[in-house]
Structures are given as C-alpha cells and as structure tokens.
Design a protein around this motif. Sequence first.
Motif, short mmCIF file in Angstrom:
data_model
loop_
_atom_site.label_atom_id
_atom_site.label_comp_id
_atom_site.label_asym_id
_atom_site.label_seq_id
_atom_site.Cartn_x
_atom_site.Cartn_y
_atom_site.Cartn_z
N PRO A 1 0.83 -1.20 0.00
CA PRO A 1 0.00 0.00 0.00
C PRO A 1 0.87 1.25 0.00
O PRO A 1 2.00 1.20 0.50
CB PRO A 1 -0.79 -0.13 1.31
CG PRO A 1 0.01 -1.05 2.17
CD PRO A 1 0.74 -1.98 1.24
N PRO A 2 0.39 2.33 -0.63
CA PRO A 2 -0.98 2.54 -1.13
C PRO A 2 -1.24 2.07 -2.55
O PRO A 2 -2.22 2.51 -3.16
CB PRO A 2 -1.11 4.06 -1.03
CG PRO A 2 0.26 4.57 -1.34
CD PRO A 2 1.19 3.58 -0.70
N TYR B 1 -2.87 -0.15 6.35
CA TYR B 1 -2.73 1.20 5.80
C TYR B 1 -3.88 2.10 6.26
O TYR B 1 -3.66 3.25 6.66
CB TYR B 1 -2.68 1.14 4.27
CG TYR B 1 -2.59 2.49 3.61
CD1 TYR B 1 -1.36 3.11 3.43
CD2 TYR B 1 -3.73 3.16 3.16
CE1 TYR B 1 -1.27 4.36 2.82
CE2 TYR B 1 -3.66 4.39 2.56
CZ TYR B 1 -2.42 4.99 2.39
OH TYR B 1 -2.34 6.24 1.81
N ARG C 1 -3.82 -3.43 3.07
CA ARG C 1 -4.77 -2.32 2.95
C ARG C 1 -5.40 -2.00 4.31
O ARG C 1 -5.63 -0.83 4.64
CB ARG C 1 -5.88 -2.70 1.96
CG ARG C 1 -5.43 -2.88 0.53
CD ARG C 1 -4.88 -1.61 -0.07
NE ARG C 1 -5.80 -0.50 0.11
CZ ARG C 1 -5.42 0.78 -0.01
NH1 ARG C 1 -4.18 1.08 -0.29
NH2 ARG C 1 -6.30 1.74 0.16
N TYR D 1 5.58 2.99 3.83
CA TYR D 1 5.00 4.32 3.59
C TYR D 1 5.09 5.18 4.85
O TYR D 1 5.17 4.66 5.98
CB TYR D 1 3.55 4.19 3.15
CG TYR D 1 2.71 3.33 4.06
CD1 TYR D 1 2.15 3.83 5.24
CD2 TYR D 1 2.47 2.00 3.75
CE1 TYR D 1 1.40 3.03 6.08
CE2 TYR D 1 1.72 1.18 4.58
CZ TYR D 1 1.19 1.70 5.74
OH TYR D 1 0.45 0.90 6.58
N THR E 1 -5.03 6.05 -1.96
CA THR E 1 -4.39 6.66 -0.79
C THR E 1 -5.37 6.88 0.35
O THR E 1 -4.96 7.33 1.43
CB THR E 1 -3.74 8.00 -1.18
OG1 THR E 1 -4.77 8.90 -1.66
CG2 THR E 1 -2.72 7.78 -2.26
N ASP F 1 -3.33 3.07 9.86
CA ASP F 1 -2.26 4.06 9.99
C ASP F 1 -2.71 5.43 9.48
O ASP F 1 -2.32 6.47 10.03
CB ASP F 1 -1.02 3.60 9.22
CG ASP F 1 -0.34 2.41 9.86
OD1 ASP F 1 -0.61 2.14 11.04
OD2 ASP F 1 0.47 1.74 9.18
N ARG F 2 -3.50 5.43 8.42
CA ARG F 2 -3.99 6.69 7.88
C ARG F 2 -4.90 7.39 8.87
O ARG F 2 -4.80 8.62 9.07
CB ARG F 2 -4.74 6.43 6.56
CG ARG F 2 -5.30 7.69 5.89
CD ARG F 2 -5.99 7.32 4.59
NE ARG F 2 -7.07 6.36 4.85
CZ ARG F 2 -7.59 5.57 3.92
NH1 ARG F 2 -7.12 5.59 2.67
NH2 ARG F 2 -8.57 4.74 4.22
N VAL G 1 6.56 -0.53 7.99
CA VAL G 1 5.84 -0.32 6.74
C VAL G 1 6.66 0.59 5.84
O VAL G 1 7.44 1.42 6.32
CB VAL G 1 4.44 0.30 6.99
CG1 VAL G 1 3.55 -0.67 7.74
CG2 VAL G 1 4.55 1.62 7.73
#
Length: 297
Positions: free
Chosen positions: A218-219, A231, A228, A251, A297, A234-235, A249
Amino acid sequence: MANGGPVEHGYPHLDTVRASITALYKRLSYDTIHTFSASVAPADVAFADVDDLHLGAQRVAREMVRHYRLPDARMIVGFREMTHAAHVELAAGPEYFIELNDRFRTHRRDIGAALAHEVMHVYLHRLDLSFPGTRDNEILTDTAAAYLGAGWLLLDAFREDAASSQKLGYLTPEEFGYVLAKRALVFGEDPSVWFTSPQAYTAYAKGMTRARLDEQQPPLTAAGWAGRRRYARDRRHAQDHRAPDHAGVPYTFASDDRGPLRVSFPCPTCHQRIRVPVSGRVRARCALCRTVLECDT
C-alpha cells in the motif's frame, strides 16, 4: 568468492541493493538505463576448455567492454594466486589491468562472471558513481552489473551441493535473483533460460517472489487485504494525531500545519520515494523511472 565454504542466503543487503538501483537511475537517467535492454548473450561469453586461456579471457573482456559501452577502454587480463575472485586497478585509463584468481584457469566457464563484476568497476569509476565504504561499493557494483544485463553470469556461477559450494560477488544468491527479477519486470526478459546452475534458477525464483512483493505494498491498488487494512488504520492515526507510527511499513504520512495529509512511499521499480496527497484513488508517475502507479491513498 565463496569456494567450498558456507554461502550466505536471504536478503541482508536489501536496503543497499535498492539504494543502488535508485542511484543508477539518478546517475544514468531513464533513457540510458533502457539502452541496456538486451543482456549479454551466453554465446558471446562462452569459454570452452580447448580455448586458449589468455586469448579467451581477453575476448570475454572485450565483450564486457562492448556491452557496457566503454569503447576507449582496454582490459589487460592476467591470472595469479589470490584470496578474492579478481581485482582491477582503477587508473586513469584507457588501459586497465584485471587480475583473476588462478582458480579460473580450470573453471573457465565462470571467467565471464568475474569480468562482468570487474569491468563494471571501471564503468562506475568513469561515471564517478560510488558508495562510501568497501562493502556498500561492492554491493553497488554487483547490483549495477545485474541490472544492466551482465550480472546473470554472477548468479549462474553459484553452485552448491552437500560436498562443495561456489559463489561469486557480494550479493547473496537470492539478492542477485531479486535484482535480475527487477530488471526482468522492466524489460520483459527472462534470464533463467540461460542458467546452467539449478541453484541459480531456484535463487532467481525466490528473488522474483520478493520483487513482486514491492508491487503489492500500500498505497498501491495491488496491495493485499491485510496491507490495505493496516494502511487504513495508519492513515486514521495520522489524520487524528499527526504523528503516526511508521514502524515496519514502507510508507509514511506527513503534513504541515495548514496543508493536506500526504503519503510517501517507494516506487516499486526504482525505489525513489513518491509523495502524493491522501485523497483516494490517484494515478502517480515516478519522475525518475517514469513508472505509472495506480494508488488508493
């Protein structure tokens, strides 16, 4: 050169390998990288036992000079007893003296592998491209040889059984397989058809599996369900706290006080980091290697 001793496996140098690929794209450019779309052909570096040792070594060295596009470089190849597989004097040129281990007098089919590495030293020297420290610089050399079409010979020189082993270069067999797989994904070339070593084929298959994972992080939309989900978690953390946990990770999230949240991640082709807004579906284009990436994203 591992000669009868234990051979290291796995991916202990993967970060340096990836940094080497990025450095090649930065120093050579996309267009120059793509002039190396064809690898060294097996017939051009074939070395029969009946061939004259010195004339044959000079012929293979000339082929490496041709492949790396060093028309004004002349390689003088000799043999002597030494610990390492080979050594090259990086002088001003145009003549460069390469010494090969005496072992190659009777293991002639691997002379092309040794020269692929040593002539790449000359190529990088002329580019003024190097990494600090002997270890990292040798990893750069192996990676460049493999990515630019001659390093399949180094992996094919890997042979291992219950009684003996041989490996050339500083990368592990799986790391050579990884770099060759990255090259194959760019140029659509399958080097495994040239392998004479069954162990090389196995290492390449493992390297391809690892290289494919780079395209499933990801993303990128090709990421799996577990990636996913991590992600998305975390987002949310980044949006709520502006100080996300990036451990484990590839990202990272970041923003300034007034700007939108952005995510940064490595390009799966050249590993240059790409930074895009966190705004759902987006198509990103790597400015370094021109890869177009589908992201969520």
